[in-house]
Design an enzyme around this catalytic site. Structure first.
Site, mmCIF file in Angstrom:
data_model
loop_
_atom_site.group_PDB
_atom_site.id
_atom_site.type_symbol
_atom_site.label_atom_id
_atom_site.label_comp_id
_atom_site.label_asym_id
_atom_site.label_seq_id
_atom_site.Cartn_x
_atom_site.Cartn_y
_atom_site.Cartn_z
ATOM 1 N N PHE A 178 52.083 61.161 -77.142
ATOM 2 C CA PHE A 178 51.708 59.626 -76.973
ATOM 3 C C PHE A 178 52.322 58.929 -75.709
ATOM 4 C CE2 PHE A 178 53.896 55.540 -78.108
ATOM 5 C CZ PHE A 178 52.566 54.980 -78.428
ATOM 6 N N MET A 207 34.105 34.564 -51.481
ATOM 7 C CA MET A 207 33.723 35.400 -50.565
ATOM 8 C C MET A 207 32.632 36.357 -50.738
ATOM 9 S SD MET A 207 34.455 36.318 -47.380
ATOM 10 C CE MET A 207 36.030 36.163 -46.443
HETATM 11 C C1 TPP Z 1 40.547 43.446 -57.590
HETATM 12 C C2 TPP Z 1 39.340 43.116 -56.950
HETATM 13 N N1 TPP Z 1 38.468 43.064 -57.234
HETATM 14 C C3 TPP Z 1 37.200 42.680 -56.669
HETATM 15 C C4 TPP Z 1 37.218 42.199 -55.304
HETATM 16 C C5 TPP Z 1 36.222 41.768 -54.506
HETATM 17 N N2 TPP Z 1 36.223 40.488 -53.884
HETATM 18 C C6 TPP Z 1 36.870 40.222 -52.575
HETATM 19 S S1 TPP Z 1 37.012 38.438 -52.285
HETATM 20 C C7 TPP Z 1 36.319 38.005 -54.142
HETATM 21 C C8 TPP Z 1 36.203 36.555 -54.405
HETATM 22 C C9 TPP Z 1 37.469 35.873 -54.367
HETATM 23 O O1 TPP Z 1 37.262 34.635 -54.996
HETATM 24 P P1 TPP Z 1 38.564 33.930 -55.197
HETATM 25 O O2 TPP Z 1 39.924 34.357 -55.559
HETATM 26 O O3 TPP Z 1 37.984 32.646 -56.002
HETATM 27 O O4 TPP Z 1 38.694 33.308 -53.551
HETATM 28 P P2 TPP Z 1 37.535 32.474 -52.780
HETATM 29 O O5 TPP Z 1 36.989 33.597 -51.948
HETATM 30 O O6 TPP Z 1 36.988 31.719 -53.418
HETATM 31 O O7 TPP Z 1 38.351 31.634 -51.472
HETATM 32 C C10 TPP Z 1 36.084 39.379 -54.630
HETATM 33 C C11 TPP Z 1 35.616 39.363 -55.903
HETATM 34 C C12 TPP Z 1 38.717 42.534 -54.707
HETATM 35 N N3 TPP Z 1 38.829 42.056 -53.496
HETATM 36 N N4 TPP Z 1 39.816 42.597 -55.716
#
Ligand code: TPP
Length: 576
Positions: A111, A484
């Site tokens: 477990f 992004m």
């Molecule tokens: C754990 C994780 N999953 C996916 C990604 C891919 N990724 C990079 S930036 C991003 C978008 C981030 O969105 P948000 O936090 O709303 O910030 P913004 O870019 O809108 O400022 C993603 C999905 C990542 N870097 N980390």
């Protein structure tokens, strides 16, 4: 005579650990019981083990001490993976103690059994399994030494439950020194190589000093700054090196790479010498390695020999710590007559004239702040936070557009001021890392820049802030999509925005209130200033600013994929 469990806690205390970030469970219960019997090591109960590792990481980055984590076996241990990998990629010192099922059950799919040593092997600097309780003090001592010496990194200790049984006691011996046969943490830099690098510098007419996280972890920021000033060198810092040289200084060109400044990317591309100290030429910095800095001699100083020539081949490799190499370089500089240094600075005048020209040109791509009832621009929010905190806050980011805007528009003046997940790019890092930074530096203002996507990955840590009264300031640049990703889809997938719209985002105000905190919503540019004043008035209050920023704003500059350093898109319509 102590039980294994008491030894764990005693050894942590003897190691100087002030805080353990952790979460209990069956295999770690003896240790938790021992924690209850003492008051030297304080424990912070997190809400998710990933949060514990990011908190320990933020604590380590902000203080320079090693972060410590305690979790149970199986799911407790596997929940730490992302945080361990984050620390590994950015060379952050951390020790993760994992409970394990009792020795006689190992291999039986017992477990909550997971081979955490096997699972973490590619993302740790080293790991240990405890085979006898009397080994515990020695293993803990070694683990902290390995984590924090040389190129720092995470170390995992796997502790089967029977090793901590409370009814068996053994002699506790805290080793006075660490004896590790096959581990040499630091190597004295080769004098001949340092002299060679120094001569290359004296010959260079278009030099760029490029500093990375190694300068910060090696506490060499001051030495680097002094050296750069003596020679009037243009300085770029990697994302991890932000703060190694004062960001607002005339000699600072900002950071190079994918979203780096026009002047940093241009200067590096045109340089005849890249003098790199403690950076690893990450692909986000170099863009296409084959087109990287075509005219430059590359000096590469790194404490880890395996980092040298891994991506960019070094012409003059130097294995050594940033501080040792800088000490040797400044000794060589002392030998130069004052006149020679003056001549050198004089010889760089045309290079500086060119850089200043590029810098001046690039101002035309600056964003225009929003006014009135328009949504504020994300860059404008970061600048406003810079102003209200007088540039002094510890800035922690999540990952996405907001991370890049924070790095671009909040110039940091000192090492350990800018904390971000550079290597792994971990969404969810910001909030817990900010909590860890605040725990380590309670007298400083800690600002977490986040996006509504990143924040939702770790927002349960509000509970930890409530329980221990940890007042970080959270600034969410809320654009209602995974910004992004959205930007990339717009640029490279003809605007097919597959799954990057966050169609439902919770009401952060309600969430904050559920935990007993306050959120302030901003939707108009003319509300921004008053909202910030309100949020930052009381340093002892956790406040979340939920700011609906202009969603069409993209991160520029952006290097053209596969291109050279200086090939950049600088606005929606222009490429340089
Ligand atoms: C754990 C994780 N999953 C996916 C990604 C891919 N990724 C990079 S930036 C991003 C978008 C981030 O969105 P948000 O936090 O709303 O910030 P913004 O870019 O809108 O400022 C993603 C999905 C990542 N870097 N980390």
């Amino acid at each position: 005579m102590l039980s294994g469990a008491d030894m764990v806690v005693r050894a942590l205390a003897d190691e100087g650990v002030e805080y353990l970030f952790g979460y209990p469970g069956g295999a770690a219960l003896h240790i938790y019981d021992a924690l209850h019997r003492q008051d030297r090591v304080k424990h912070i109960l997190v809400r998710h083990e990933q949060g514990a590792t990011h908190m320990a990481d933020g604590y380590a980055r902000a203080t320079g001490k090693t972060g410590a984590v305690l979790v149970t076996s199986g799911p407790g241990a596997t929940n730490t993976i992302t945080g361990i990998a984050t620390a590994y990629m950015d060379s952050i010192p951390m020790v993760v103690l994992c409970g394990q099922v009792a020795s006689h059950l190992i291999g039986e799919d017992a477990f909550q059994e997971t081979d955490i040593i096997g699972v973490t092997r590619p993302i740790v600097k080293h790991s240990f399994t405890v085979h006898h309780p009397s080994e515990i003090p020695g293993i803990i001592r070694k683990a902290f030494y390995i984590a924090s010496s040389g190129r720092p990194g995470p170390v995992v200790i796997d502790i089967p439950k029977d090793m901590t049984a409370i009814d068996k006691t053994f002699e506790y011996v805290w080793p006075s020194s660490v004896d590790l046969r096959s581990y040499q943490a630091t190597v004295r830099p080769h004098g001949g190589q340092v002299r060679k690098a120094f001569s290359a510098l004296l010959e260079a007419r278009r030099p760029v000093l490029f500093a990375g996280g190694g300068v910060i972890s090696g506490n060499a920021g001051e030495a680097l700054t002094a050296f750069a000033r003596r020679f009037d060198l243009p300085v770029t810092t990697s994302l991890m090196g932000i703060g190694a040289f004062p960001g607002k200084d005339r000699q600072s060109l900002g950071w190079p790479g994918m979203h780096g400044s026009v002047e940093a990317n241009t200067a590096m591309h045109e340089a005849d010498l890249i003098f790199c100290i403690g950076a690893r030429f990450d692909d986000r910095v170099t863009n296409n390695v084959r087109k990287f800095c075509p005219d430059a001699t590359i000096v590469h100083v790194d404490i880890d020999p395996s980092a040298i020539s891994k991506t960019v081949v070094a012409d003059i490799p130097i294995v050594g710590s940033a501080s040792d190499v800088l000490a040797e370089l400044s000794r060589l500089a002392d030998e130069q007559k004052g006149r020679a240094l003056d001549d050198y600075r004089q010889a760089l005048a045309p290079w500086w004239a060119h850089i200043d020209d590029v810098r001046q040109q690039s101002t035309k791509w600056r964003y225009t702040p929003a006014t009135g009832d328009a949504q504020p621009k994300p860059q404008q929010v970061v600048e406003a936070v810079y102003n209200i905190t007088e540039g002094k806050a510890i800035v922690v980011t999540d990952v996405g557009q907001h991370q890049m805007f924070a790095a671009q528009y909040y110039p940091c003046e000192r090492p350990r001021q800018f904390l971000t997940s550079g290597g792994l790019g971990t969404m969810g890092y910001g909030f817990p890392a900010g909590i860890g930074a605040k725990v380590g530096c309670p007298d400083q203002t800690v600002v977490v820049f986040t996006g509504e996507g990143s924040f939702q990955m770790m927002m349960q840590e509000f509970g930890t802030c409530r329980q221990y009264d940890i007042p970080v300031k959270i600034v969410a640049l809320n654009n209602s999509f995974l910004g992004m990703v959205h930007q990339w889809q717009g640029m490279f997938y003809d605007g097919r925005y597959s799954e990057s719209l966050m169609q439902t985002t919770p009401d952060f105000d309600l969430i904050c209130r559920a935990y007993g905190f306050r959120a302030i919503k901003v939707t108009r540019a003319d509300e921004l200033e008053a909202a910030l004043e309100d949020a930052f008035r009381d340093p002892n209050e956790l406040v979340m600013l939920d700011i609906a920023v202009e969603p069409s704003e993209q991160v520029y500059p952006m290097q053209i994929p596969g291109g050279a350093m200086n090939e950049m898109r600088v606005s929606d319509t222009e490429v340089v």
